[in-house]
Write an enzyme that holds these catalytic residues in place. Structure first.
Site, mmCIF file in Angstrom:
data_model
loop_
_atom_site.group_PDB
_atom_site.id
_atom_site.type_symbol
_atom_site.label_atom_id
_atom_site.label_comp_id
_atom_site.label_asym_id
_atom_site.label_seq_id
_atom_site.Cartn_x
_atom_site.Cartn_y
_atom_site.Cartn_z
ATOM 1 C CG HIS A 156 -1.756 -1.227 1.370
ATOM 2 N ND1 HIS A 156 -2.865 -1.514 0.607
ATOM 3 C CD2 HIS A 156 -1.583 -2.290 2.204
ATOM 4 C CE1 HIS A 156 -3.352 -2.696 0.968
ATOM 5 N NE2 HIS A 156 -2.593 -3.183 1.933
ATOM 6 C CB SER A 277 14.297 21.913 -14.595
ATOM 7 O OG SER A 277 13.438 23.022 -14.720
ATOM 8 C CE LYS A 283 12.680 18.714 -10.433
ATOM 9 N NZ LYS A 283 11.561 19.189 -11.278
ATOM 10 C CD GLU A 290 9.440 11.518 -15.019
ATOM 11 O OE1 GLU A 290 9.517 12.296 -16.003
ATOM 12 O OE2 GLU A 290 9.499 11.900 -13.839
ATOM 13 C CE1 TYR A 317 -5.829 -9.966 -45.221
ATOM 14 C CE2 TYR A 317 -7.142 -9.034 -47.004
ATOM 15 C CZ TYR A 317 -6.122 -8.912 -46.080
ATOM 16 O OH TYR A 317 -5.405 -7.743 -46.006
ATOM 17 C CD GLN A 322 -3.660 -2.289 -46.037
ATOM 18 O OE1 GLN A 322 -3.725 -2.980 -47.042
ATOM 19 N NE2 GLN A 322 -3.826 -0.968 -46.065
#
Length: 630
Positions: A156, A277, A283, A290, A317, A322
């Site tokens: 948690h 940054s 930073k 990410e 088909y 496609q």
């Protein structure tokens, strides 16, 4: 050239052509279409459609075309072809004339495209499995080099129980192993050949489909022509495997993003996988992680898109199919690139072990051990649970961890608690008590690491002279250790100029250690700029590098080699002897000008007299050749 124009009185509009044509993306399948076409030419030769001379001309023409594709000599923008199949046939007709018009006999683009896509997917599976193996090997190394370190485990997102960092690493090894197994299973099911099934009902020509399939590396032919040309289960399986694999990478990234935060500060990520940054100069953002987390959504989208496309299609088909390619191409490309980036991240991780341990001691993670302690004294677990809960509440009120409470404070909650409780509350006890298979104890963790090393193979490291292509890795190692004042800073320009002085250790194609032998005009030589990547320490690499440079010095008939170091014991193991720093040449001492500790030097000088050493020191002889995952 269109392959179907005879029945039509007019051509397609430009709008329809742009909407319908697939060459802009299925050009990726050029090699596979040529491969399948060579196989088909052999099959229809045996069926009597082609003469031997015609088949040989077609095969050579296709090989020539494959070479042009491989060399990048093709401009797919400069062609009116509808798809990769019509492009290959058009190019072949231009090169060989009418004999090339026979190649499509008995074949449809329906079985052709499914064959091409299976061949391509099969190759990508092999690439992905190799990348997963590499990622697993990097994690095994990270685990093995950090198995003594402990950090909080979470449920948690609350601190729960302490675990070894190696145990965390090996959790992702298990996930990536399952990703491999899914790919291996998918490869088995996709490795059936649709070629020879025609548009939907097979072909009237006596094609030996078993031989044709085997010739293209398939396990055998598809057994139902309707299913063969309309089956895209293998694409769905790959997209599901990619989605699950990316989910694992996303969770891995999220953990590391949290570990890297200022609030946790369990790890530090390397500069080469982070960014800054434009506004805030302080930073250091975990952009690589990410982006891995973000790209997961693209892969999920490809799976969902194809599921929706296929859900309402009748046999056999339909042109909707496609739409199976672009999502697959993109998903597997992204998965591969994210695995590559994950390896870069893993190799950049520096564990902040003291911060990990401090955090593991917080959060009352030893409460369960206190409850187990009471159980060992005969208290029912549920009662022990209540006693410990009250004890924790008291400790919180005192702003103290459980292990800091006095015996008289413990006895407020249970008279059974004695002084023998304190070892039970220690961090290492908490971790190593779980000495069961799959637990966090040092023994089961080491066994899992050893088994993983065995499962994923080993290879000997390589000690060699440095090359200019190693410069980025050398700069990184030198800068890292100079920032920790373990050696002197060197500019990239200086390192490039002195590249011939350096030797490196290469593991799995990556440089993980470096050192230089610098020779002064007096004939004295210095071993300097020694550094081993933090995730490859404890393997004997530093010793092997020094011995390599000492052997180089012997070959050059040098007499003495010295070091200036704050780690004298390391070099004494190599038979270096204490020396007089003041007796070193003046030129040597000029390096002091760039040393951050020039006014309070704490380095020791040690000398190695080559004339007294005719063989490898006994200590090094006893070092087993280090093997790591290959």
């Amino acid at each position: 050239m269109a392959l179907w124009g005879g029945r039509f009185q007019s051509g397609s509009s430009e709008i329809f052509k742009a909407f319908n044509d697939s060459l802009p993306f299925d050009k990726v399948l050029a090699k596979q279409d040529i491969q399948g076409s060579i196989g088909w030419s052999k099959a229809i030769y045996k069926a009597g459609v082609l003469t031997r001379d015609e088949q040989e001309k077609l095969e050579q023409g296709l090989l020539d075309l494959a070479a042009r594709v491989e060399q990048g000599d093709i401009d797919f923008e400069d062609t009116p072809a509808e798809d990769i199949h019509s492009w290959v046939e058009t190019e072949l007709i231009e090169a060989l004339g009418d004999v090339a018009r026979k190649l499509h006999t008995g074949r449809s683009r329906n079985d052709q495209v499914s064959t091409d896509l299976r061949l391509w997917a099969r190759e990508q599976v092999d690439v992905l499995i190799d990348m997963l193996i590499t990622t697993i090997q990097q994690l095994i190394n990270l685990a093995d080099n950090n198995k003594q370190h402990i950090l909080p485990g979470y449920t948690h997102l609350q601190r729960a129980q302490p675990v070894r960092f190696a145990h965390w690493c090996m959790a992702y090894v298990e996930m990536f192993k399952r990703d491999m197994s899914r790919l291996e299973d998918a490869r088995k099911r996709m490795n059936q050949s649709p070629l020879g099934c025609g548009a939907l009902a097979g072909t009237t020509y006596p094609i030996d489909r078993v031989e044709l399939a085997k010739g293209l590396g398939f396990d055998g032919p598809c057994l139902n022509s309707l299913d063969a040309v309309s089956d895209r289960d293998y694409v769905l399986e790959l997209l599901f495997a990619a989605s699950t694999g990316m989910m694992h990478l996303s969770r891995f990234s999220e953990d590391l993003i949290f570990f890297n935060t200022g609030e946790a500060h369990f790890i530090t990520l390397g500069d080469h996988v982070t960014s800054g940054s434009s506004l805030m100069p302080q930073k250091k953002n975990p952009d690589a992680l990410e982006l891995i987390r973000g790209k997961c959504g693209r892969v999920y989208g490809a799976l969902q898109s194809l599921l929706v496309t296929l859900k309402g299609l009748p046999l056999a088909y339909n042109k909707d199919m496609q739409e199976d390619k672009q999502g697959l191409f993109d998903a597997l490309k992204e998965w591969t690139s994210c695995l590559i980036m994950s390896c870069e991240v893993i190799n950049s991780i520096e564990l902040n072990s003291a911060e990990c341990k401090r955090a593991a001691r917080q959060g009352y993670a030893n409460a369960t051990e206190l409850a187990d302690y009471l159980v060992s004294k005969g208290v029912p677990f549920r009662t022990a649970h209540e006693i410990v809960g009250a004890t924790v509440l008291y400790a919180i009120g005192q702003n103290e961890p459980l292990e800091n409470l006095r015996i008289d404070e413990f006895k407020q909650f249970s008279s059974l608690i004695e002084a023998d409780v304190y070892p039970v509350l220690e961090l290492e006890y908490l971790v190593d008590k779980r000495n069961i298979l799959g637990g966090t104890g040092i023994d089961p963790v080491q066994k899992v690491i050893d088994q993983a090393r065995h499962d994923f193979g080993t290879a000997k490291f390589v000690v060699r002279d440095a090359k200019l292509t190693d410069i980025r890795s050398i700069v990184k190692l030198v800068n890292y250790w100079s920032s920790r004042e373990e050696n002197l800073p060197r500019s990239e320009d200086d390192l490039i100029k002195s590249i011939r002085d350096f030797a490196v250790i290469e593991v799995n194609g990556k440089v993980c250690a470096c050192a230089a032998l610098y020779i002064y005009s007096t004939g004295l030589a210095e071993i300097r700029s020694l550094g081993v990547d933090i995730n490859h320490q404890g393997k004997g690499y530093g010793q092997k590098l020094c011995q390599f440079l000492l052997d180089r010095a012997k070959e050059m008939s040098l007499i003495k080699v010295f070091v200036l170091t704050r780690k004298p014991e390391f070099f004494k193991q190599l038979d270096f002897q204490p020396g007089d720093k003041d007796a070193l040449p003046e030129k040597v001492m000029k390096d002091c000008d760039i040393c951050p500790k020039k006014d309070c030097c704490d380095e020791e000088a040690l000398l190695y007299k080559l004339s007294e050493h005719h063989s490898m020191p006994q200590m090094l002889k006893n070092i087993e050749v280090v093997e790591i995952a290959s």
